[in-house]
Enzyme design. Structure first.
Site, PDB file in Angstrom:
ATOM      1  N   SER A 143      -6.808  -5.342  12.344  1.00  0.00           N
ATOM      2  CA  SER A 143      -5.346  -5.365  12.387  1.00  0.00           C
ATOM      3  C   SER A 143      -4.808  -6.758  12.696  1.00  0.00           C
ATOM      4  O   SER A 143      -3.626  -7.023  12.487  1.00  0.00           O
ATOM      5  CB  SER A 143      -4.829  -4.385  13.458  1.00  0.00           C
ATOM      6  OG  SER A 143      -5.221  -3.081  13.114  1.00  0.00           O
ATOM      7  N   GLU A 368      -5.492  -1.431   4.748  1.00  0.00           N
ATOM      8  CA  GLU A 368      -4.266  -2.110   4.268  1.00  0.00           C
ATOM      9  C   GLU A 368      -3.138  -2.011   5.285  1.00  0.00           C
ATOM     10  O   GLU A 368      -1.965  -1.887   4.925  1.00  0.00           O
ATOM     11  CB  GLU A 368      -3.801  -1.496   2.945  1.00  0.00           C
ATOM     12  CG  GLU A 368      -4.889  -1.495   1.909  1.00  0.00           C
ATOM     13  CD  GLU A 368      -4.622  -2.469   0.800  1.00  0.00           C
ATOM     14  OE1 GLU A 368      -3.647  -3.232   0.899  1.00  0.00           O
ATOM     15  OE2 GLU A 368      -5.410  -2.483  -0.153  1.00  0.00           O
TER      16      GLU A 368
END
Ligand code: TGC
Ligand code: FAD
Length: 388
Positions: A143, A368
């Site tokens: 992240s 994503e």
């Protein structure tokens, strides 16, 4: 007076251009005729058939949005989304193969590469002759890509790369990797080719999700990358994030394709399943669940469609992509889990497909940009305060 179409309540189909409808039909035919018959054994055995890339190339699904001189067909963002929707209706892993190639490997070369790089790689990638992958994530925290440890150092004629990437779709079968590394503390993109010394890839096994997609790592041990393979057109996180904008947008459509499959399968199943002397579909509780699924799917598709039109005109912002990626993945996952439940015990079998979709969507909700990370992107835009 129009009748209500339960499977297209807002007449999405009627608002597509002729080209988009043609691409959608081609993608639907390919997905149903060629991909669906392969998916159960591929998922069970954790294998990805390399031939799928060539087939998708022949169908024009790889880099479809790029100009023709690079092997694309100038397709609209909506057309790209429709391809993702049809392919993910079969399996999120197959959509991954398409979107990594198109948005994460071809797009950075197109947007940030030299003319020489574009001509050298893109037409062969569009044909599925060369497979690309995208190396951003590292083992210590996907992240937060700004904290990457992979480094490039300038040397005579090019750069030396050291480090490693983890969780990389298609890396074990890639002919080239677009690798993001820090050069003097600034993130740059490098095209690393399979035969470069010190470049290695290994497969990550035993995944319980996206099993028909091959995922691996990338090792970079003193890899020499010539100057000609540095992407000259971008510096900083804007590089990888520009690619992610395209891929996240496509996922917003793709996830809805998986959810639609689950919705249709559940409608069929409850229509035939006789319990207590009546079909399950005649029960209020069951109908409410179908209505909830339908509502989330078609609102999600409307959002994806509106976003696609904004992307085509250039009037978009990344936060709108976060909103749609987050919403559609979370909602698709909820639909697939509900579909699994409504199939009863049959829902856990491979032949019903719904549990496979639910398992896949766990990944799609995480990669994503994880669901909560997109909430924080939106939270920052709403409040002006970063909570990362
Ligand atoms: P932040 O300060 O927000 O931004 C740093 C610089 O990047 C620019 N930027 C963007 N540019 C274009 N599009 C976007 N969406 C952008 N978002 C940010 C920004 O303007 C800034 O530029 P500059 O010039 O001012 O420096 O960066 P941060 O470090 O605070 O980022 C936080 C956060 C959480 C938003 C970000 O790191 C994030 O999105 N994390 C999630 C990571 C992620 O999505 N990884 C995906 C890996 S690839 C993958 O999963 C493929 S799966 C494929 C498949 O199989 O289908
Ligand atoms: P972490 O970053 O460790 O996050 C763990 C949890 O913490 C998540 O729930 C997250 O939402 C939460 N979290 C994170 N930050 C915060 C915060 N500040 N506040 C509150 N909660 C937070 N990457 C590539 O580069 N290329 C690829 O091709 C690719 N393919 C992939 C294929 C698969 C099958 C998978 C599983 C992953 C793939 N990824 C790829 C990596 C993917 O993008 C990352 O898994 C994802 O970005 C999340 O990173 P992480 O797994 O390290 O989780």
């Amino acid at each position: 007076q129009q009748t209500f179409r339960w499977d297209d309540p807002f007449d999405l189909n009627g608002r597509l251009t002729d080209d988009e409808r043609m691409i959608q039909e081609a993608a639907r035919g390919y997905a149903r005729d060629r991909l669906l018959p392969r998916i159960v054994p591929a998922f069970r055995d954790e294998t990805f058939d390399r031939a799928i890339m060539t087939e998708m190339g022949e169908m024009g699904f790889l880099g479809a949005m790029l100009p023709e001189q690079y092997g694309g067909s100038n397709a609209s963002h909506v057309a790209y989304g429709l391809i993702a929707r049809e392919i993910e209706a079969v399996d999120s892993g197959y959509r991954s193969a398409m979107s990594v190639q198109s948005s994460l490997a071809m797009y950075p070369i197109y947007a940030f590469g030299s003319e020489e790089q574009k001509m050298r790689f893109l037409p062969r990638m569009a044909a599925g002759e060369l497979i690309g992958c995208f190396g951003l994530t590292e083992a210590d925290g996907g992240s937060d890509p700004a904290s990457m440890k992979t480094r490039a150092v300038a040397v005579d004629g090019g750069y030396r790369l050291n480090g490693g990437k983890y969780w990389i779709t298609n890396s074990p079968i890639s002919d080239l990797a677009v690798v993001w590394a820090k050069l003097d503390d600034v993130i740059r993109g490098f095209i690393v080719e399979r035969d470069f010394d010190g470049f290695t890839t290994g497969k990550i096994g035993d995944k319980l999700s996206l099993r028909a997609s091959i995922t691996g790592d990338i090792g970079l041990n003193d890899v020499f990358v010539p100057e000609a393979n540095l992407l000259p057109g971008v510096k900083g996180l804007r590089g990888p994030f520009s690619c992610l904008n395209k891929a996240r947008y496509g996922i917003a459509w793709g996830a809805m394709g998986a959810a639609e499959f689950c919705f249709h399968a559940t409608r069929d199943y409850v229509g035939e399943r006789m319990l207590f002397g009546r079909p399950l579909s005649s029960r209020q509780l069951v109908q409410k669940k179908l209505a909830d699924m339908q509502t989330e799917i078609f609102l999600g598709l409307e959002g994806a469609y509106a976003l696609g039109r904004l992307l085509d005109t250039g009037a978009w912002v990344p936060e709108a992509i976060s909103l749609m990626k987050r919403n559609n993945c979370g909602k698709a996952l909820a639909v697939a889990r509900e579909a699994r439940d409504m199939h009863g015990g049959a829902g856990i079998t491979g032949e019903m497909h719904v549990m496979r979709h639910a398992m896949n969507l766990e990944t799609v909700n995480t990669y994503e940009g994880a669901h909560d990370v997109h909430a924080l992107i939106l939270g920052r835009a709403i409040t002006g305060q970063s909570a990362f």
